[in-house]
Design an enzyme around this catalytic site. Structure first.
Site, PDB file in Angstrom:
ATOM      1  CG  ASP A 101      12.241  26.511 -73.314  1.00 21.88           C
ATOM      2  OD1 ASP A 101      12.375  25.440 -72.740  1.00 21.88           O
ATOM      3  OD2 ASP A 101      13.162  27.254 -73.536  1.00 21.88           O
ATOM      4  CG  ASP A 117      16.202  22.154 -67.052  1.00 23.93           C
ATOM      5  OD1 ASP A 117      15.091  22.683 -67.185  1.00 23.93           O
ATOM      6  OD2 ASP A 117      16.867  21.723 -68.012  1.00 23.93           O
TER       7      ASP A 117
END
Length: 460
Positions: free
Chosen positions: A150, A345
């Site tokens: 992740d 991100d």
């Protein structure tokens, strides 16, 4: 290959999960320039594959994919804020827990057709997201697992689940336990604590319930973990005994965000690696391109960038890689939007900003207008020069015009749908922008955990 029922279940789980690897907050803006000559680095390069984007093969913008991307992004950060509230006791100022967004049934049925595809190759993207999987080992006897990293940012979360760049809890590691008897565990590699002499049971339990009712729960252990030839000892993780999720091609999930977003309430793998000195530098870096994309763990790859790295301080209080004093310029206005915080991100495809600020930005682009098919999106003449740049008190970092388009509005190819979207991801009162691949593809991005700094450099 998953059947349709498994695809639907996996997609619902991912919708409930979506979270990120890279994220953090900012207080006083500070600009630091890296040293002059660059010396050889000794980090580890992890090849990654780019996500497919929001356009179909004919180049036309796919509204359904875009809706899923928005839902995934909102739900991802909703879960992160729930984790943060659980570990810290209160939310960061200006942040809120958004309502869980559900995917309409008719859209779900559409997307379980040819738009949802899965691959089984090392470090591969999944469903229009940067979700990558790879192999890790746990225990003194090196028990091997296929893991979804992740990222958010390293927000690796739903790599093989189907579409997840950051599963809920992008800071945790969990794998199936040998004591798991659920059907979801039947085809998985399982962790056997008794087979590892370095395994130590920890107090407490690990439990996540996702928005669709799916749950993952189990016991907490500490053991040795090796990722990409980087070994750590005493790493906390969950050995899952209950897994009410669909069959997936990965065994577990490894998050690389800040521990403030962790359900385990323990240091993440990368934090542990830095503390134990098993990486040459407390940094990881991203190079995103149509071919040869790379995650570099333990430093930077000097072959991929030129000049100094412009670093900005990060305030880790919200658990994100968040920097302050942001501004956006276009040819007609050197500061069309300014004074905002920015979360960078790698697990986000687009750029999301507060609705009013994004409206102001697109109003400065000649010929741009709201894209009626999907709220928050805008369209513009494809032959229009955009010249959008971001700055955080230093250099203006230009977004190439080719990165600003997510596809044509129709077959004429005259109008394009823009990659900057109006959506209050973190709360109605938060001026925070969420910047993903649209920006990162044009720079070399460096995340320094040791100094809590985020840096950018010109691509070589």
């Amino acid at each position: 290959m998953l059947n349709k029922a498994s695809l639907i279940s996996s997609l619902l789980l991912c919708l409930a999960l979506n979270g990120s690897l890279l994220d953090s907050a900012f207080a006083i803006p500070a600009l630091h320039m890296g040293p002059g000559p660059k010396s050889p680095e000794a980090g580890i390069s992890v090849p990654i594959h780019r996500r497919s984007g929001l356009a179909d093969s004919d180049g036309i913008f796919n509204v359904d994919k875009a809706r899923v991307d928005v839902i995934m992004t909102v739900n991802k950060h909703r879960r992160n804020m729930m984790n943060y509230l659980s570990t810290q006791g209160s939310l960061p100022e200006g942040f809120e827990i958004k309502p869980l967004l559900a995917l309409p049934v008719n859209l779900l049925q559409t997307l379980t057709g040819t738009n949802i595809k899965r691959q089984s190759v090392p470090l591969t993207d999944e469903n229009n997201d940067e979700l990558w999987d790879g192999q890790i080992s746990i225990g003194s006897n090196a028990q091997e697992f296929i893991i979804d990293f992740d990222s958010p940012s390293l927000n690796f979360e739903c790599f093989h689940l189907t579409y997840l760049r950051s599963l809920a809890g992008s800071s945790d590691l969990w794998v199936p336990s040998s004591n798991c008897t659920d059907s979801s565990c039947s085809s998985k590699k399982k962790y056997n604590s008794s087979a590892s002499s370095s395994s130590e049971a920890q107090s407490g339990t690990f439990n996540i319930q996702y928005g669709d009712g799916s749950t993952v729960s189990g016991s907490i252990f500490a053991d040795s973990v090796t990722v990409a030839k980087i070994p750590v000892t005493g790493q906390h993780f969950a050995a899952v005994t209950n897994m009410s999720i669909a069959q997936t091609s990965f065994d577990g999930i490894l998050g690389m965000g800040y521990s403030t977003l962790s359900n385990l309430g323990a240091p993440t793998f990368f934090e542990t690696a830095v503390k134990q000195g098993v990486v040459s530098s407390p940094e990881f870096s991203f190079f995103l391109s149509p071919n040869g994309s790379e995650l570099y763990i333990g430093g930077t790859n000097s072959q991929l960038y030129t000049g100094d790295i412009e670093f900005h301080d990060v305030n880790t209080s919200p658990g994100y890689w968040k920097i302050s004093d942001g501004s956006i310029s276009v040819p007609s206005n050197a500061s069309v939007v300014s004074g905002f915080d920015t979360i960078v991100d790698s697990g986000t495809t687009l750029i999301y900003g507060p609705t009013d600020a994004v409206k102001t930005l697109w109003a400065s682009i000649p010929g741009a207008s709201a894209y009626d098919a999907e709220p928050g999106f805008y369209m513009y003449p494809c032959n229009q020069t955009l010249g959008v740049s971001f700055s955080w008190g230093g250099k203006n970092w230009n977004i190439p015009d080719e990165h600003m388009s997510t596809g044509f509005t129709d077959g004429s190819g005259q109008n394009c749908v823009g990659a900057i979207v109006g959506q209050n991801i973190f709360g109605s009162s938060s001026p925070t922008w969420l910047v993903g691949d649209t920006f990162m593809k044009g720079v070399y991005s460096v995340f320094n955990l040791g100094n809590n700094q985020l840096g950018f450099a010109q691509l070589a």
